[in-house]
Motif scaffolding. Structure first.
Motif, PDB file in Angstrom:
ATOM      1  N   LEU A 160       0.835  -1.188   0.000  1.00 42.25           N
ATOM      2  CA  LEU A 160       0.000   0.000   0.000  1.00 42.25           C
ATOM      3  C   LEU A 160       0.875   1.245   0.000  1.00 42.25           C
ATOM      4  CD1 LEU A 160      -2.097  -2.137   1.126  1.00 42.25           C
ATOM      5  CD2 LEU A 160      -3.081  -0.235   2.432  1.00 42.25           C
ATOM      6  N   THR A 161       0.371   2.321  -0.613  1.00 42.83           N
ATOM      7  CA  THR A 161       1.027   3.607  -0.434  1.00 42.83           C
ATOM      8  C   THR A 161       0.807   4.057   1.008  1.00 42.83           C
ATOM      9  OG1 THR A 161      -0.925   4.886  -1.044  1.00 42.83           O
ATOM     10  CG2 THR A 161       0.572   4.226  -2.833  1.00 42.83           C
ATOM     11  N   LEU A 162       1.607   5.004   1.458  1.00 44.23           N
ATOM     12  CA  LEU A 162       1.442   5.514   2.814  1.00 44.23           C
ATOM     13  C   LEU A 162       0.066   6.154   2.988  1.00 44.23           C
ATOM     14  CD1 LEU A 162       2.420   6.176   5.633  1.00 44.23           C
ATOM     15  CD2 LEU A 162       3.615   8.169   4.700  1.00 44.23           C
ATOM     16  N   ALA A 163      -0.387   6.875   1.979  1.00 44.78           N
ATOM     17  CA  ALA A 163      -1.714   7.504   2.053  1.00 44.78           C
ATOM     18  C   ALA A 163      -2.804   6.452   2.213  1.00 44.78           C
ATOM     19  CB  ALA A 163      -1.969   8.345   0.810  1.00 44.78           C
ATOM     20  N   ALA A 164      -2.707   5.367   1.442  1.00 40.04           N
ATOM     21  CA  ALA A 164      -3.699   4.296   1.545  1.00 40.04           C
ATOM     22  C   ALA A 164      -3.642   3.623   2.909  1.00 40.04           C
ATOM     23  CB  ALA A 164      -3.481   3.271   0.432  1.00 40.04           C
ATOM     24  N   ALA A 185     -19.594  -1.399   1.616  1.00 42.21           N
ATOM     25  CA  ALA A 185     -18.852  -0.239   1.113  1.00 42.21           C
ATOM     26  C   ALA A 185     -17.579  -0.688   0.414  1.00 42.21           C
ATOM     27  CB  ALA A 185     -18.520   0.712   2.268  1.00 42.21           C
ATOM     28  N   HIS A 186     -17.084   0.186  -0.461  1.00 37.81           N
ATOM     29  CA  HIS A 186     -15.882  -0.146  -1.221  1.00 37.81           C
ATOM     30  C   HIS A 186     -15.119   1.123  -1.570  1.00 37.81           C
ATOM     31  CE1 HIS A 186     -13.322  -2.896  -3.289  1.00 37.81           C
ATOM     32  NE2 HIS A 186     -13.551  -2.400  -4.487  1.00 37.81           N
ATOM     33  N   LEU A 187     -13.779   1.007  -1.590  1.00 42.24           N
ATOM     34  CA  LEU A 187     -12.879   2.100  -1.950  1.00 42.24           C
ATOM     35  C   LEU A 187     -11.961   1.662  -3.083  1.00 42.24           C
ATOM     36  CD1 LEU A 187     -11.379   3.699   1.309  1.00 42.24           C
ATOM     37  CD2 LEU A 187     -12.933   4.776  -0.324  1.00 42.24           C
ATOM     38  N   GLU A 188     -11.675   2.566  -3.991  1.00 42.75           N
ATOM     39  CA  GLU A 188     -10.677   2.364  -5.039  1.00 42.75           C
ATOM     40  C   GLU A 188     -10.010   3.704  -5.342  1.00 42.75           C
ATOM     41  OE1 GLU A 188      -9.338  -0.066  -6.676  1.00 42.75           O
ATOM     42  OE2 GLU A 188     -10.603  -1.769  -6.148  1.00 42.75           O
ATOM     43  N   PRO A 189      -8.752   3.701  -5.813  1.00 39.30           N
ATOM     44  CA  PRO A 189      -7.885   2.524  -5.962  1.00 39.30           C
ATOM     45  C   PRO A 189      -7.458   2.003  -4.600  1.00 39.30           C
ATOM     46  CG  PRO A 189      -6.679   4.520  -6.465  1.00 39.30           C
ATOM     47  CD  PRO A 189      -8.106   4.941  -6.266  1.00 39.30           C
ATOM     48  N   ALA A 190      -7.735   0.752  -4.346  1.00 41.08           N
ATOM     49  CA  ALA A 190      -7.606   0.186  -3.007  1.00 41.08           C
ATOM     50  C   ALA A 190      -6.209   0.334  -2.421  1.00 41.08           C
ATOM     51  CB  ALA A 190      -8.002  -1.295  -3.036  1.00 41.08           C
ATOM     52  N   TYR A 191      -5.184   0.238  -3.269  1.00 40.15           N
ATOM     53  CA  TYR A 191      -3.814   0.249  -2.765  1.00 40.15           C
ATOM     54  C   TYR A 191      -3.153   1.621  -2.844  1.00 40.15           C
ATOM     55  CZ  TYR A 191      -4.217  -4.777  -2.455  1.00 40.15           C
ATOM     56  OH  TYR A 191      -4.619  -6.047  -2.101  1.00 40.15           O
ATOM     57  N   ALA A 192      -3.911   2.606  -3.318  1.00 41.44           N
ATOM     58  CA  ALA A 192      -3.345   3.946  -3.435  1.00 41.44           C
ATOM     59  C   ALA A 192      -4.361   5.039  -3.111  1.00 41.44           C
ATOM     60  CB  ALA A 192      -2.791   4.155  -4.845  1.00 41.44           C
ATOM     61  N   VAL A 193      -5.463   4.692  -2.446  1.00 42.82           N
ATOM     62  CA  VAL A 193      -6.486   5.681  -2.116  1.00 42.82           C
ATOM     63  C   VAL A 193      -5.897   6.751  -1.208  1.00 42.82           C
ATOM     64  CG1 VAL A 193      -7.323   4.396  -0.109  1.00 42.82           C
ATOM     65  CG2 VAL A 193      -8.858   5.964  -1.300  1.00 42.82           C
ATOM     66  N   GLY A 194      -6.340   8.001  -1.397  1.00 40.97           N
ATOM     67  CA  GLY A 194      -5.773   9.093  -0.620  1.00 40.97           C
ATOM     68  C   GLY A 194      -6.783   9.895   0.169  1.00 40.97           C
ATOM     69  N   GLY A 195      -7.827  10.421  -0.488  1.00 46.38           N
ATOM     70  CA  GLY A 195      -8.709  11.375   0.171  1.00 46.38           C
ATOM     71  C   GLY A 195     -10.115  10.914   0.465  1.00 46.38           C
ATOM     72  N   GLY A 218      -2.899  11.755  -2.759  1.00 48.16           N
ATOM     73  CA  GLY A 218      -1.797  11.227  -1.978  1.00 48.16           C
ATOM     74  C   GLY A 218      -1.847  11.600  -0.515  1.00 48.16           C
ATOM     75  N   ILE A 219      -0.668  11.790   0.066  1.00 43.50           N
ATOM     76  CA  ILE A 219      -0.545  11.995   1.493  1.00 43.50           C
ATOM     77  C   ILE A 219      -1.218  13.287   1.941  1.00 43.50           C
ATOM     78  CG2 ILE A 219       1.682  13.178   1.351  1.00 43.50           C
ATOM     79  CD1 ILE A 219       0.647  10.624   4.028  1.00 43.50           C
ATOM     80  N   ASP A 220      -1.210  14.330   1.092  1.00 44.14           N
ATOM     81  CA  ASP A 220      -1.867  15.586   1.464  1.00 44.14           C
ATOM     82  C   ASP A 220      -3.371  15.383   1.626  1.00 44.14           C
ATOM     83  OD1 ASP A 220       0.513  17.012   1.462  1.00 44.14           O
ATOM     84  OD2 ASP A 220       0.336  17.570  -0.656  1.00 44.14           O
ATOM     85  N   ALA A 221      -3.979  14.664   0.699  1.00 44.11           N
ATOM     86  CA  ALA A 221      -5.415  14.396   0.790  1.00 44.11           C
ATOM     87  C   ALA A 221      -5.729  13.517   1.990  1.00 44.11           C
ATOM     88  CB  ALA A 221      -5.902  13.724  -0.500  1.00 44.11           C
ATOM     89  N   SER A 222      -4.862  12.540   2.258  1.00 43.82           N
ATOM     90  CA  SER A 222      -5.087  11.647   3.391  1.00 43.82           C
ATOM     91  C   SER A 222      -5.021  12.396   4.713  1.00 43.82           C
ATOM     92  CB  SER A 222      -4.057  10.516   3.370  1.00 43.82           C
ATOM     93  OG  SER A 222      -4.284   9.615   4.426  1.00 43.82           O
ATOM     94  N   ALA A 386     -12.399   6.802  -5.391  1.00 41.70           N
ATOM     95  CA  ALA A 386     -13.817   6.501  -5.522  1.00 41.70           C
ATOM     96  C   ALA A 386     -14.306   5.758  -4.290  1.00 41.70           C
ATOM     97  CB  ALA A 386     -14.068   5.648  -6.777  1.00 41.70           C
ATOM     98  N   ALA A 387     -15.356   6.289  -3.673  1.00 44.40           N
ATOM     99  CA  ALA A 387     -15.955   5.649  -2.506  1.00 44.40           C
ATOM    100  C   ALA A 387     -17.428   5.400  -2.789  1.00 44.40           C
ATOM    101  CB  ALA A 387     -15.801   6.520  -1.264  1.00 44.40           C
ATOM    102  N   VAL A 388     -17.893   4.197  -2.442  1.00 45.72           N
ATOM    103  CA  VAL A 388     -19.299   3.827  -2.622  1.00 45.72           C
ATOM    104  C   VAL A 388     -19.799   3.168  -1.343  1.00 45.72           C
ATOM    105  CG1 VAL A 388     -20.973   2.509  -3.977  1.00 45.72           C
ATOM    106  CG2 VAL A 388     -18.927   3.426  -5.089  1.00 45.72           C
ATOM    107  N   ILE A 389     -20.946   3.637  -0.852  1.00 44.93           N
ATOM    108  CA  ILE A 389     -21.617   2.986   0.272  1.00 44.93           C
ATOM    109  C   ILE A 389     -23.014   2.606  -0.177  1.00 44.93           C
ATOM    110  CG2 ILE A 389     -22.584   3.248   2.577  1.00 44.93           C
ATOM    111  CD1 ILE A 389     -20.395   5.002   3.365  1.00 44.93           C
ATOM    112  N   CYS A 390     -23.394   1.370   0.070  1.00 46.33           N
ATOM    113  CA  CYS A 390     -24.735   0.888  -0.252  1.00 46.33           C
ATOM    114  C   CYS A 390     -25.396   0.421   1.035  1.00 46.33           C
ATOM    115  CB  CYS A 390     -24.665  -0.247  -1.267  1.00 46.33           C
ATOM    116  SG  CYS A 390     -26.287  -0.889  -1.748  1.00 46.33           S
TER     117      CYS A 390
END
Length: 408
Positions: A160-164, A185-195, A218-222, A386-390
């Motif tokens: 994973l990136t540090l942000a993820a 719920a689901h997040l993408e890009p799973a291994y590089a999500v930031g904000g 990246g890290i700023d958004a996180s 991208a974030a999705v909650i159902c």
């Protein structure tokens, strides 16, 4: 393999739980294998955990993990994970069968427990007891994550990136279930999500749910999203109303960044008795409601994102949900993403996916929306998070003699 030891299989279930609780976190799988051998003559016990992208099930071994993952959607284990029901696999050339059991903790799908047992012992009662054992093991794995990286590392097929890393640690999970509702719920890009982030908290009478989209990458958004979500949690845990939660988080973000960056956030509070939903739309996440065969965008008053200006006032709106309704919240990275030819993913494609997945679980619907987005974009390396909650709403049956404060 011999016949299942009926005496051991019938031993108090609490004794197995006690033995799981007593061992070090890294020894859970080995202890589970010993217990299943004692009670069910089980052999070849394997624990598989779902990766962050929900594409693979990774067998748990000692670090470093060297076993090959299996699909989270195909094959016996993948079918059990997707359908959330036990799947029995006949092992060719033997008198044994392999039972693939979903491991789910309060609606959060963790993975699969695969257990080889004598074919004669795979009766409905045994499958039920094995399912109970898998659930108990899942609870212990969730707790063990506080003390070891073993199970967290098993969930990643690459680094994973540090942000993820920061974002996944901030999440409450990828699902939650109670009698009144089920969330996937689901997040993408799973291994590089930031904000992007989603969050929820449940109490005796309410469910609070938020979707946050921190500006930047990246890290700023996180870092921005971490501040916004932490401020929202701080306000929520202080018992503040929804609009006041938004105002406090707005002040915290502005105080740190001075309006240079901000966090778009959707805040929802569900009354579990009535189905009345209080909402604050502080930014760009969108909310859809599926009722019967209809799909509608819930039009909320667009208010300023958190941290854009100093001391922004926020107002709450209300709408209602009924038993059988489905709500889908999506971040800007979903409804604003463009393909290589410049076409926006947009409402038409989203409605098609939501309609096609109406009968699937909230978890699979959230994953399908992201899969459709990736197909539209043409790559898993999305430019925006991208974030999705159902959420599927069941509601609560109210005693006719019990007074309520509002109508549905």
């Amino acid at each position: 393999m011999g016949r299942v030891n009926a005496v051991n299989a019938a031993e108090p279930f609490s004794s197995a739980e006690s033995r799981l609780r007593a061992v070090p976190p890294h020894a859970l799988v080995a202890t589970a294998a010993t217990l299943l051998a004692e009670r069910f003559d089980a052999e070849d016990v394997t624990l598989l955990l779902a990766d962050y992208g929900l594409t693979a099930l990774q067998p748990i071994t000692h670090l470093p993990h060297t076993s090959e993952p299996v699909s989270a959607h195909d094959g016996p284990a993948g079918t059990a994970f997707t359908g959330q029901t036990p799947v029995i696999e006949v092992i060719a050339g033997t008198t044994a069968e392999r039972v693939h059991l979903p491991i789910t903790v309060r609606g959060d799908r963790l993975g699969i427990l695969s257990v080889g047992v004598p074919a004669a012992s795979a009766d409905p009662a045994a499958i039920l007891r094995l399912g109970e054992f898998a659930t108990a093991l899942g609870h212990e794995i969730a707790v063990a994550g506080r003390d070891t990286d073993l199970y967290l590392q098993a969930r990643r097929t690459r680094r994973l990136t540090l942000a993820a890393e920061m974002q996944w640690q901030l999440l409450p999970g990828r699902g939650c279930a109670r009698r009144e509702y089920t969330i996937g719920a689901h997040l993408e890009p799973a291994y590089a999500v930031g904000g992007d982030n989603f969050d929820w908290s449940t109490s005796a009478d309410h469910l609070d749910l938020t979707v946050t989209d921190g500006m930047g990458q990246g890290i700023d958004a996180s870092l921005l999203t971490n501040l916004a979500v932490s401020a929202l949690r701080n306000a929520r845990r202080a018992g503040l109303a929804l609009a006041d939660q938004a105002a406090l988080a707005d002040q915290a973000v502005y105080a740190q960044y001075g309006g240079k960056v901000y966090a778009a956030t959707l805040l929802l509070r569900f009354d579990l008795d009535t189905g009345i939903v209080h909402a604050v739309d502080a930014g760009s996440p969108q909310l859809y409601r599926l009722r019967d065969t209809g799909i509608e965008l819930i039009e909320l008053e667009a208010q300023l994102p958190l941290g854009m200006f100093e001391e922004t006032p926020y107002d709450e709106q209300t709408f209602g949900v009924e038993p059988g309704d489905r709500l889908v919240a999506i971040s800007t990275g979903v409804h604003g993403t463009r393909s290589a030819t410049g076409d926006v993913f947009g409402e038409r494609a989203l409605r098609q996916i939501l309609g096609a997945t109406r009968q699937t679980s909230p978890h699979e619907t959230a994953r399908s929306v992201v899969a459709g987005l990736i197909e539209h974009f043409g790559s898993k390396d999305l430019v925006s998070d991208a974030a999705v909650i159902c959420l599927d709403w069941t509601g609560r049956v109210i005693d006719a003699a019990r007074p309520t404060s509002a109508g549905a």
